[in-house]
Design a protein around this motif. Sequence first.
Motif, PDB file in Angstrom:
ATOM      1  N   LEU A  48      13.334  36.810   7.428  1.00 50.17           N
ATOM      2  CA  LEU A  48      12.885  36.112   5.846  1.00 50.17           C
ATOM      3  C   LEU A  48      13.462  34.818   5.383  1.00 50.17           C
ATOM      4  O   LEU A  48      13.005  33.292   5.423  1.00 50.17           O
ATOM      5  CB  LEU A  48      12.687  36.857   5.120  1.00 50.17           C
ATOM      6  CG  LEU A  48      12.069  38.519   5.639  1.00 50.17           C
ATOM      7  CD1 LEU A  48      12.410  39.256   4.634  1.00 50.17           C
ATOM      8  CD2 LEU A  48      10.064  37.844   6.603  1.00 50.17           C
ATOM      9  N   SER A  49      14.952  35.185   5.435  1.00 54.28           N
ATOM     10  CA  SER A  49      15.285  33.759   5.151  1.00 54.28           C
ATOM     11  C   SER A  49      15.216  32.132   5.993  1.00 54.28           C
ATOM     12  O   SER A  49      15.562  30.976   5.048  1.00 54.28           O
ATOM     13  CB  SER A  49      16.583  33.822   4.738  1.00 54.28           C
ATOM     14  OG  SER A  49      17.456  34.808   5.587  1.00 54.28           O
ATOM     15  N   ALA A  50      15.328  32.294   7.144  1.00 49.25           N
ATOM     16  CA  ALA A  50      14.818  31.056   8.077  1.00 49.25           C
ATOM     17  C   ALA A  50      13.504  30.494   7.269  1.00 49.25           C
ATOM     18  O   ALA A  50      12.555  29.404   7.433  1.00 49.25           O
ATOM     19  CB  ALA A  50      15.059  31.312   9.938  1.00 49.25           C
ATOM     20  N   LEU A  51      12.610  31.435   7.020  1.00 48.91           N
ATOM     21  CA  LEU A  51      11.291  31.442   7.243  1.00 48.91           C
ATOM     22  C   LEU A  51      11.278  30.826   5.759  1.00 48.91           C
ATOM     23  O   LEU A  51      10.599  30.051   5.829  1.00 48.91           O
ATOM     24  CB  LEU A  51      10.198  32.593   6.950  1.00 48.91           C
ATOM     25  CG  LEU A  51       8.660  32.160   7.232  1.00 48.91           C
ATOM     26  CD1 LEU A  51       8.738  31.153   8.790  1.00 48.91           C
ATOM     27  CD2 LEU A  51       8.058  33.408   7.171  1.00 48.91           C
ATOM     28  N   ALA A  52      11.629  30.551   4.690  1.00 49.79           N
ATOM     29  CA  ALA A  52      12.299  30.534   2.963  1.00 49.79           C
ATOM     30  C   ALA A  52      12.729  29.017   3.262  1.00 49.79           C
ATOM     31  O   ALA A  52      12.664  28.311   2.663  1.00 49.79           O
ATOM     32  CB  ALA A  52      13.061  31.001   2.464  1.00 49.79           C
ATOM     33  N   LYS A  78       4.623  24.610   3.270  1.00 55.52           N
ATOM     34  CA  LYS A  78       4.068  26.603   2.599  1.00 55.52           C
ATOM     35  C   LYS A  78       5.028  27.623   3.938  1.00 55.52           C
ATOM     36  O   LYS A  78       4.774  27.414   5.277  1.00 55.52           O
ATOM     37  CB  LYS A  78       2.925  26.574   3.208  1.00 55.52           C
ATOM     38  CG  LYS A  78       1.861  25.434   2.239  1.00 55.52           C
ATOM     39  CD  LYS A  78       0.187  25.607   3.065  1.00 55.52           C
ATOM     40  CE  LYS A  78      -0.480  24.919   1.898  1.00 55.52           C
ATOM     41  NZ  LYS A  78      -1.879  24.781   2.665  1.00 55.52           N
ATOM     42  N   GLY A  79       5.693  27.904   3.468  1.00 52.55           N
ATOM     43  CA  GLY A  79       7.141  28.342   3.879  1.00 52.55           C
ATOM     44  C   GLY A  79       6.669  30.595   3.626  1.00 52.55           C
ATOM     45  O   GLY A  79       5.406  30.727   2.535  1.00 52.55           O
ATOM     46  N   LEU A  80       7.794  31.402   3.318  1.00 52.50           N
ATOM     47  CA  LEU A  80       8.138  32.409   3.175  1.00 52.50           C
ATOM     48  C   LEU A  80       7.343  32.439   2.107  1.00 52.50           C
ATOM     49  O   LEU A  80       6.564  33.744   1.866  1.00 52.50           O
ATOM     50  CB  LEU A  80       9.636  32.651   3.066  1.00 52.50           C
ATOM     51  CG  LEU A  80       9.581  34.465   2.624  1.00 52.50           C
ATOM     52  CD1 LEU A  80       9.008  35.308   3.508  1.00 52.50           C
ATOM     53  CD2 LEU A  80      11.395  34.816   2.242  1.00 52.50           C
ATOM     54  N   ARG A  81       7.836  32.320   0.715  1.00 52.41           N
ATOM     55  CA  ARG A  81       6.816  32.324  -0.612  1.00 52.41           C
ATOM     56  C   ARG A  81       5.249  32.315  -0.803  1.00 52.41           C
ATOM     57  O   ARG A  81       4.377  33.385  -0.675  1.00 52.41           O
ATOM     58  CB  ARG A  81       7.918  32.291  -1.396  1.00 52.41           C
ATOM     59  CG  ARG A  81       9.072  32.346  -1.921  1.00 52.41           C
ATOM     60  CD  ARG A  81       9.852  31.910  -3.440  1.00 52.41           C
ATOM     61  NE  ARG A  81      10.127  30.969  -2.194  1.00 52.41           N
ATOM     62  CZ  ARG A  81      11.318  30.099  -2.114  1.00 52.41           C
ATOM     63  NH1 ARG A  81      12.242  31.184  -2.114  1.00 52.41           N
ATOM     64  NH2 ARG A  81      11.901  29.310  -1.620  1.00 52.41           N
TER      65      ARG A  81
END
Length: 308
Positions: A277-281, A289-292
């Motif tokens: 998840l943090s990598a996607l953030a 456009k990422g995690l959030r």
Amino acid sequence: MKGISRSKFRGALIGSAVGDALGAPVEGCTMEEVSSVYENGWELKSGRYTDDTEMMIGVAESLIEKGGFDGTDMARKFIRNYHAWRHYGPGTRAVLKRLKAGEHWEEASKRVFNGEGSYGNGAAMRIAPIGLFYHDDVDTLWDIAYKASHITHSHVLGKEGAAIQAYSVALALRGQREGMLSYLGARIKEGIYRAKISKIEQLLDADRKLLIEELGNGEAAFNSVPTAIYSFLRFHTFSDSVIYAVSLGGDTDTIGAMTGAISGAYYGEEAIPPEWLSALAKAEDEGRKGLRYIEWLGDELYRIKFKI
Ligand SMILES: [Mg+2]
């Protein structure tokens, strides 16, 4: 809406993005090459996703804005979101160009591949939001999955693959892991999918080589959608399923994305490893456009679906 949570809506979309990003660095690699790239563990290095997620975002954005399927709007979202460096396939690129030039979404996709339309997995890879949004009505889900596919993939095997993937996401969301194969079997019309889905049960202990021979790991929808369903059903955690899907090599980003969508819908966002998840953030920190943002899309689909 028994057991259907916001976390599962988020999980399907984030799961898809994470599977895509995990597969992206090894797209087109053999099984052996994949294991050498990931020999030090399944770290999601950049969190950078590909066309699979970019188009999945477009599907979700359009459903949210229109409160349901609207082909013209969805086509517009695909065009607006397009970045060439996300590795779109040549068929989709050609269709998007036609759409951009003003061709109607019901016509543009029929013109590619000598007028036969594409049976690639480019419609199935982005279909998760439709599986979520229409999870409680399989007739509508099937129909809308066909229409949403048609924007770029007009061959019946491309559409059927997308519908099967959408229904798998819906069944996972509903917690119907047991019986998933018979629900699918009762619905599938196309022979090649019927044959592959009916083999899944007996292949659950197969080695990778046999599995690839039987179900495939390629870009055709029928060589990748059954493989994603298999990867979900063989294991009992989100990460085991997604890692397995990518480990097969071939069209790793898409098989990873589709496995991640089904698994995320089943287990929910909490089951996705926090470091993924943090990598996607991190991808979001680059102004994209990422995690959030993807979490927000899940929340909005949930809110609109349940009118809350
Ligand atoms: Mg891709």
